[in-house]
Design an enzyme around this catalytic site. Structure first.
Site, PDB file in Angstrom:
ATOM      1  N   THR A 119       0.859  -1.187   0.000  1.00 60.96           N
ATOM      2  CA  THR A 119       0.000   0.000   0.000  1.00 60.96           C
ATOM      3  C   THR A 119       0.895   1.237   0.000  1.00 60.96           C
ATOM      4  O   THR A 119       2.098   1.135  -0.310  1.00 60.96           O
ATOM      5  CB  THR A 119      -0.989  -0.021   1.192  1.00 60.96           C
ATOM      6  OG1 THR A 119      -1.924   1.051   1.044  1.00 60.96           O
ATOM      7  CG2 THR A 119      -0.291   0.122   2.534  1.00 60.96           C
ATOM      8  N   ASN A 120       0.349   2.411   0.301  1.00 64.44           N
ATOM      9  CA  ASN A 120       1.157   3.636   0.303  1.00 64.44           C
ATOM     10  C   ASN A 120       0.782   4.473   1.521  1.00 64.44           C
ATOM     11  O   ASN A 120      -0.039   4.061   2.335  1.00 64.44           O
ATOM     12  CB  ASN A 120       0.950   4.404  -1.013  1.00 64.44           C
ATOM     13  CG  ASN A 120      -0.527   4.669  -1.245  1.00 64.44           C
ATOM     14  OD1 ASN A 120      -1.178   5.314  -0.443  1.00 64.44           O
ATOM     15  ND2 ASN A 120      -1.057   4.147  -2.352  1.00 64.44           N
ATOM     16  N   ARG A 121       1.357   5.637   1.625  1.00 62.69           N
ATOM     17  CA  ARG A 121       1.233   6.411   2.864  1.00 62.69           C
ATOM     18  C   ARG A 121      -0.010   7.301   2.914  1.00 62.69           C
ATOM     19  O   ARG A 121      -0.171   8.082   3.836  1.00 62.69           O
ATOM     20  CB  ARG A 121       2.491   7.265   3.074  1.00 62.69           C
ATOM     21  CG  ARG A 121       3.729   6.405   3.298  1.00 62.69           C
ATOM     22  CD  ARG A 121       4.908   7.243   3.688  1.00 62.69           C
ATOM     23  NE  ARG A 121       4.632   8.016   4.897  1.00 62.69           N
ATOM     24  CZ  ARG A 121       5.381   9.027   5.299  1.00 62.69           C
ATOM     25  NH1 ARG A 121       6.422   9.395   4.587  1.00 62.69           N
ATOM     26  NH2 ARG A 121       5.097   9.666   6.399  1.00 62.69           N
ATOM     27  N   SER A 122      -0.903   7.172   1.954  1.00 64.35           N
ATOM     28  CA  SER A 122      -2.110   7.997   1.997  1.00 64.35           C
ATOM     29  C   SER A 122      -2.957   7.625   3.218  1.00 64.35           C
ATOM     30  O   SER A 122      -3.215   6.447   3.470  1.00 64.35           O
ATOM     31  CB  SER A 122      -2.920   7.779   0.723  1.00 64.35           C
ATOM     32  OG  SER A 122      -4.176   8.383   0.859  1.00 64.35           O
ATOM     33  N   ALA A 154      -5.091   7.471  -3.342  1.00 62.04           N
ATOM     34  CA  ALA A 154      -3.737   7.233  -3.864  1.00 62.04           C
ATOM     35  C   ALA A 154      -3.723   5.823  -4.437  1.00 62.04           C
ATOM     36  O   ALA A 154      -3.706   4.834  -3.697  1.00 62.04           O
ATOM     37  CB  ALA A 154      -2.721   7.383  -2.747  1.00 62.04           C
TER      38      ALA A 154
END
Ligand SMILES: Cc1cc2nc3c(=O)[nH]c(=O)nc-3n(C[C@H](O)[C@H](O)[C@H](O)COP(=O)(O)O)c2cc1C
Length: 422
Positions: free
Chosen positions: A215-218, A283
Site C-alpha cells: 500500500t502507500n502512505r495515503s 492514492a
C-alpha cells in the site's frame, strides 16, 4: 492533540440541548479548549438533567449558567452573545431549534442566540421521525435562511435499539466545522444541494498473498474532508474508501469500501455515472503484484523466500484517465466535473509545478490538486498546501491550512465549474 491546530484564542460558546448525546458536548468543549480558545458552556435546563454543570465548568474553566436571571449584573445573554466569535450548539434538540427558529429568549442559550452576530452552528441530534417531521424541516430551513449552519446529522444507532438519520456527528467532526466557521466567518453554503458527489480516498491495497499487501502512505484524511464538507454543503455523497487507517465515517455520507486499484476502478465507474462532481483523492497504486498467491508465501528451510524476493509487478489501470475517457464516451454526465490529485516531489530537472502541469495535461481532468510531498508534508498529517491547477490554465496557490479548509477551497472551485459546457 495536534499542535498545529493551536490558533489565536477566540470566544466560543458551546450551547448544549437536552438530548441523550449531551455527554458528547464534553469532547467538543475539549476540542476548543485544546486549540487555545476561551469556551463558555451554556446548557439548557434539560441538558443539565443529562450532564452536570460541574463537568462543563471543569472542562471549560468558566462558570456555567442556564438562566438569564443568574449573574444578573453581567447581563450574560448580551455579554456572551456580543463577545462570541462562534456559537456552536450540540446536541441541538428538536425543541431547542424550534425555540431558536421562533426567536424565543426563554433561557440563557436562546437569549445568547439573539444577541450573537458571529457564525452559529447547530449540530442536530434526535430520532429520525423528529428529524424528518415537517415542523423540524421548517425550523431547519428557517435557521439556514437566517444564516446559521445546520449540520446534517449522521445515520446510525440512536437512543434505543433503532438506527437511522438523527445521530449526532462525532465531536471532532462538529469541532472541525466549528474551526472552519471561525476561519471563514460566514455560514457553510448549501451550494451542492441536489448535486451528487463521488469522492475516493485513501490508499489502495494490492495483495501478495492472503496475509501481505502493498500500500502507500495515503491516510485518506483529505478525501474524507472533501466528502464531509460536500455532504454538509448539501450534496448526496458517496465515499469510495481504500486503506484509511481507521478514520471514522463522515456524517451523512455513504461509504463504500474497496481494496485494490481494480476494485476502486469498478466502484468509481459505477458511482461516477450519475455524479455531478467526481473527486479522485485516493492514492492508487501504479503497479500490483503480477500474481496473488492463494496461500501464504512461506520461507524455505534456509530462511528465504524466492517468491517474495522476486515479485513481478504489473501496471494497474489509470482510474482518473479512465473516468475522463468514460465521460468523453458519454458514460458520465457530460457536464460533470472531474478533479484529480497529484502528490509530487521536485528534482534536478523539474519543479513540483512542472510535474503537476504535465500530469493535468496527461490525465485530462478539469482540476488538479497538486501537493508537494516529502519532509512530512501532505501524507498522514492534518494540514495540507499546494496548488489548484485548472484545465483552463488557471493556477491558484493553496496556502497551508487544515484539510477541511483545503476541502472547502477545492469545492469552491469545483462548484463554479459544475454544469459548464465541455
Ligand atoms: C432520555 C431522553 C433522551 C432525549 N433525547 C433527545 C434527543 O436526542 N433529541 C431531542 O430532540 N430530544 C430529546 N429528548 C427530548 C428533550 O429532552 C425535550 O424535548 C426537551 O424539552 C428539550 O429541551 P431543550 O430545548 O432544552 O433541548 C430526550 C428526552 C429524554 C427523556
Amino acid at each position: 492533540m495536534n499542535s498545529s491546530r493551536r490558533s489565536a484564542a477566540r470566544n466560543v460558546v458551546v450551547g448544549v440541548g437536552g438530548g441523550i448525546a449531551a455527554y458528547k458536548a464534553c469532547a467538543l468543549v475539549r476540542h476548543f479548549t485544546e486549540a487555545g480558545h476561551n469556551v463558555h458552556v451554556v446548557p439548557t435546563e434539560s441538558a443539565l438533567r443529562f450532564v452536570g454543570a460541574a463537568t462543563f465548568e471543569a472542562l471549560s474553566g468558566n462558570p456555567v449558567h442556564t438562566s438569564v436571571f443568574e449573574s444578573i449584573p453581567d447581563v450574560l445573554h448580551v455579554k456572551l452573545g456580543q463577545q462570541a466569535d462562534l456559537v456552536i450548539i450540540a446536541p441541538a434538540t428538536a425543541d431547542l431549534m424550534a425555540r431558536a427558529a421562533q426567536g424565543r429568549s426563554d433561557d440563557l442559550l436562546t437569549g445568547t442566540l439573539l444577541t450573537a452576530r458571529c457564525p452559529v452552528l447547530f449540530a442536530p441530534a434526535m430520532h429520525t421521525e423528529m428529524w424528518e417531521h415537517a415542523a423540524t424541516r421548517a425550523n431547519v430551513a428557517t435557521l439556514r435562511a437566517r444564516g446559521a449552519t445546520v449540520l446534517e446529522p449522521a445515520r446510525g444507532r440512536l437512543t434505543g435499539k433503532d438506527t437511522g438519520a438523527g445521530r449526532l456527528p462525532e465531536p471532532d467532526e462538529i469541532g472541525t466545522f466549528g474551526d472552519l466557521l471561525l476561519s471563514r466567518a460566514d455560514a457553510l453554503p448549501r451550494d451542492l444541494e441536489g448535486r451528487t458527489v463521488v469522492v475516493s480516498a485513501g490508499g489502495t491495497r494490492e495483495a501478495l498473498d492472503p496475509v501481505r499487501y502493498l500500500t502507500n502512505r495515503s491516510s485518506g484524511k483529505q478525501g474524507y474532508a472533501l466528502a464531509r464538507v460536500a455532504a454538509q454543503r448539501g450534496a448526496t455523497v458517496t465515499l469510495i474508501a481504500g486503506n484509511t487507517m481507521g478514520l471514522a465515517d463522515p456524517a451523512a455520507v455513504d461509504v463504500v469500501r474497496i481494496g485494490s486499484a481494480r476494485e476502486l476502478q469498478a466502484a468509481m465507474s459505477e458511482h461516477a455515472r450519475t455524479a455531478d462532481l467526481v473527486v479522485m483523492a485516493a492514492a492508487v497504486a501504479d503497479y500490483r503484484p503480477g500474481e496473488v498467491a492463494a496461500t501464504k508465501l512461506k520461507k524455505d528451510a534456509d530462511g528465504h523466500s524466492a517468491a517474495l524476493e522476486t515479485v513481478t509487478m504489473i501496471e494497474n489501470p489509470d482510474v482518473l484517465a479512465g473516468l475522463v475517457a468514460a465521460r468523453a464516451r458519454g458514460e458520465l454526465a457530460a457536464r460533470s466535473v472531474i478533479v484529480g490529485f497529484a502528490a509530487e516531489t521536485g528534482d534536478a530537472d523539474c519543479t513540483v509545478l512542472d510535474y503537476g502541469r504535465a500530469k493535468l495535461k496527461r490525465k485530462g481532468c478539469d482540476l488538479l490538486v497538486l501537493n508537494a510531498v516529502g519532509d512530512g508534508r501532505a501524507f498522514e498529517v492534518d494540514e495540507n498546501a499546494g496548488w489548484l491547477l485548472g484545465a483552463d490554465g488557471s493556477e491558484a496557490a493553496l496556502s497551508l491550512d487544515s484539510k477541511t479548509v483545503m476541502a472547502s477551497r477545492i469545492l469552491d472551485a469545483a462548484v463554479a465549474q459544475i454544469g459548464a459546457p465541455r
